[in-house]
Design an enzyme around this catalytic site. Sequence first.
Site, PDB file in Angstrom:
ATOM      1  N   ASP A  62       0.843  -1.199   0.000  1.00 32.65           N
ATOM      2  CA  ASP A  62       0.000   0.000   0.000  1.00 32.65           C
ATOM      3  C   ASP A  62       0.875   1.245   0.000  1.00 32.65           C
ATOM      4  OD1 ASP A  62      -2.276  -1.582   0.225  1.00 32.65           O
ATOM      5  OD2 ASP A  62      -2.277  -1.500   2.409  1.00 32.65           O
ATOM      6  N   ARG A  63       0.285   2.350  -0.393  1.00 30.10           N
ATOM      7  CA  ARG A  63       1.028   3.606  -0.465  1.00 30.10           C
ATOM      8  C   ARG A  63       1.718   3.954   0.863  1.00 30.10           C
ATOM      9  NH1 ARG A  63      -1.436   9.093  -3.069  1.00 30.10           N
ATOM     10  NH2 ARG A  63       0.428  10.362  -3.003  1.00 30.10           N
TER      11      ARG A  63
END
Length: 244
Positions: A62-63
């Site tokens: 994920d970011r």
Amino acid sequence: MIRQIFAVIDESEDWIVVEKPAHLLVHPTKPDGPFTLWNGLRQLLAFELANGGQISIINRLDRETSGLILVAKHTSAARDLARWMQQRRIAKEYLAVVWGWPEADEFAINAPILRQGSKMESQIHLKQMVHPEGAVAVTRFRIEKRFLRSGSDPFSVIRAFPETGRTHQIRVHLAHAGFPIVGDKIYGPDEECYLRFIETGWTPELQTRLLLPRHALHSAGLAIPHVNLEWRSDLPADLLKFKG
């Protein structure tokens, strides 16, 4: 000029292992979007790409998640690594900083997961939930450290070993167990934190509730035992500072 905002940990003719900082997107979401890991890898591996290579990201993060990412550099390596990942022959470890002190030093969560919106109204499309009709999801956990902040607030550093690879699995399982990851806008104290963040960006109110501007999850280990490969990464500076 190569715009490299990630660290190269190891490299061979077949693969490269990099360490992604928090907040760096892995893939572009739109043509004029922010610089991503994908963009940086295309710059870094320009020679390989010009000679028939490719970029295949094997374990996506994920970011907001920091840490190790394994990338194949050509079709044959991508095929092998993807197959080994599917066969669970690539072991993954994460470090998470969570609210609370789990009683046991080691525990496992076997709780199926599905997308929340498939069973109920959900304001966040990607939000997952534990549900008996979900896909099998198993994570093992080991406490690394228990500590206090502000004199009385209990927190723990937990090492997580996911045995399956469901979306947001570690975050969902820890929240389900009552130990949400610090800074998690979706699975933390209130999903409204995520909705407000999308609308307003980071604010003092969110800082007070979440304590960190990103969820405290780090990809800390990758291993392929049958070919004697292993890579490790310590907690990054922001999480080290938080735990003191």
